[in-house]
Design a protein around this motif. Structure first.
Motif, PDB file in Angstrom:
ATOM      1  N   LEU A   1     -82.744  16.433 -15.345  1.00  0.00           N
ATOM      2  CA  LEU A   1     -84.111  16.818 -15.014  1.00  0.00           C
ATOM      3  C   LEU A   1     -85.075  15.814 -15.624  1.00  0.00           C
ATOM      4  O   LEU A   1     -84.800  15.239 -16.683  1.00  0.00           O
TER       5      LEU A   1
ATOM      6  N   ASP B   1     -94.907  16.504  -3.677  1.00  0.00           N
ATOM      7  CA  ASP B   1     -93.488  16.166  -3.850  1.00  0.00           C
ATOM      8  C   ASP B   1     -92.732  17.445  -4.182  1.00  0.00           C
ATOM      9  O   ASP B   1     -92.622  17.821  -5.357  1.00  0.00           O
ATOM     10  N   PRO B   2     -92.195  18.158  -3.178  1.00  0.00           N
ATOM     11  CA  PRO B   2     -91.520  19.440  -3.438  1.00  0.00           C
ATOM     12  C   PRO B   2     -90.370  19.326  -4.435  1.00  0.00           C
ATOM     13  O   PRO B   2     -90.187  20.203  -5.291  1.00  0.00           O
ATOM     14  N   ALA B   3     -89.579  18.262  -4.362  1.00  0.00           N
ATOM     15  CA  ALA B   3     -88.433  18.107  -5.270  1.00  0.00           C
ATOM     16  C   ALA B   3     -88.894  17.924  -6.711  1.00  0.00           C
ATOM     17  O   ALA B   3     -88.368  18.561  -7.639  1.00  0.00           O
ATOM     18  N   LEU B   4     -89.877  17.057  -6.918  1.00  0.00           N
ATOM     19  CA  LEU B   4     -90.404  16.839  -8.268  1.00  0.00           C
ATOM     20  C   LEU B   4     -91.115  18.078  -8.783  1.00  0.00           C
ATOM     21  O   LEU B   4     -91.051  18.392  -9.984  1.00  0.00           O
ATOM     22  N   TRP B   5     -91.800  18.790  -7.887  1.00  0.00           N
ATOM     23  CA  TRP B   5     -92.466  20.045  -8.266  1.00  0.00           C
ATOM     24  C   TRP B   5     -91.440  21.044  -8.803  1.00  0.00           C
ATOM     25  O   TRP B   5     -91.655  21.656  -9.858  1.00  0.00           O
ATOM     26  N   TRP B   6     -90.338  21.206  -8.113  1.00  0.00           N
ATOM     27  CA  TRP B   6     -89.284  22.130  -8.552  1.00  0.00           C
ATOM     28  C   TRP B   6     -88.693  21.694  -9.887  1.00  0.00           C
ATOM     29  O   TRP B   6     -88.523  22.506 -10.802  1.00  0.00           O
ATOM     30  N   ASP B   7     -88.365  20.410 -10.003  1.00  0.00           N
ATOM     31  CA  ASP B   7     -87.766  19.906 -11.240  1.00  0.00           C
ATOM     32  C   ASP B   7     -88.723  20.026 -12.429  1.00  0.00           C
ATOM     33  O   ASP B   7     -88.290  20.273 -13.563  1.00  0.00           O
TER      34      ASP B   7
END
Length: 331
Positions: A177, A188-194
């Motif tokens: 992470l 940035d959905p992926a970076l937001w989740w991480d």
């Protein structure tokens, strides 16, 4: 129902008025002179008098408070002439440190705090209910002991300790992470989740532990009720007995504290936001307290009070939905 809701809204507005009055009195009567804080250490008496005149601090307290309340619904002008500054409604004032509108500061940061609070709330509610029900149905088994051990660890370990451990293990050692950053889902959905995954886990761990023990206790008490034994004697499936006759009435006290916990987090998760560097309103409040930025502290207090009062109304309305034995009485 409509009359009940109107009464609750009326009491909520009265409570908010009391919070406004108390907060305004604390910060503008008992605290250092705001004009001196704005002007700084190298100010002259003439400059301080000018600032007091521009901000209306030379007016009686009730005039100042009335202007503040009017600004919440209609905005406010600071000063007069070409140098006048307009603060759009709801006007919570301007920061003594940056000069920025407090409403703008909160608006820019509230999305981070809401994302953090809602994500963590979903995690701890699901985990707390599932683990609590399983512990109650398997009382005394290894499942029960395992969930209780995890719950005790979650209650005992401080938030900042868990946050630092997760960052060291998941970010530094394993590299699975990234360090959390303030980013929007649309960017940035992926970076937001991480970025929010670790803060969610840290917040949810402590609350899930409490919800596990509360759910377990409520379910065990409900399992001993006569109507539950009757439902079992009628041959109803275990899923129906647990879901309809046991869990539903057990949710009433859980919904009460859930509404308050989420509302409290909406006012900012100060420690979690600070440890992970998330620019939410909790971190904003911490910075304002360290610099004695009175308008920002007052704005934060009013926003937090609004969330708590609103949560109280929502929880009361949910009671009659979850438990048919509870009915809202009209006046």
């Amino acid at each position: 129902m409509i009359s009940y809701v109107l009464r609750r809204v009326g009491w909520a507005l009265l409570t908010l008025f009391g919070v406004c009055l108390f907060t305004y009195a604390i910060f503008f009567l008992l605290s250092p002179d705001p004009a001196v804080l704005i002007c700084g250490q190298t100010c002259t008496p003439e400059r301080i008098a000018t600032i007091r005149d521009q901000l209306g601090l030379d007016q009686p307290f009730w005039v100042q408070f009335g202007t503040f309340l009017l600004g919440l619904v209609a905005g406010r002008w600071y000063g007069s002439g070409p140098g006048a500054v307009h603060c759009a409604a709801p006007c919570l004032g301007h920061s003594f440190q940056s000069g920025q509108s407090v409403g703008t500061m909160i608006g820019e940061r509230i999305e981070v705090t809401i994302t953090l609070a809602v994500g963590a709330a979903l995690l701890w509610l699901v985990w707390g209910l599932l683990s609590g029900v399983l512990s109650a149905l398997r009382e005394g088994s290894w499942v029960d002991r395992s969930f209780n051990t995890v719950a005790l660890a979650g209650i005992a370990l401080p938030n900042y300790f868990v946050a630092l451990v997760l960052q060291f293990v998941l970010v530094v050692q394993l590299g699975v992470l990234p360090f959390p950053t303030t980013v929007r889902f649309s960017e940035d959905p992926a970076l937001w989740w991480d970025s929010y995954l670790m803060p969610w886990i840290v917040l949810a761990l402590m609350y899930a532990a409490m919800y596990t023990r509360l759910t377990r206790s409520n379910v065990l008490d409900t399992l001993g009720e006569n109507y539950v034994r009757t439902a079992r004697a009628k041959g109803l499936p275990p899923v129906t007995v647990v879901g309809k006759h046991v869990l539903r009435p057990s949710l009433t006290p859980i919904i009460t504290i859930f509404g308050m916990d989420v509302a409290t987090l909406m006012g900012g998760a100060l420690i979690t936001e600070s440890v992970f560097g998330l620019n939410g309103i909790g971190k904003m409040a911490r910075d304002a307290i360290s610099t004695n930025d009175q308008p920002v502290i007052m704005g934060f207090t009013l926003v937090a009070a609004f969330f708590v009062i609103t949560a109280n109304i929502v929880v009361d309305l949910l009671y009659s939905v979850l438990d048919p034995r509870i009915r809202v009485r009209s006046a």
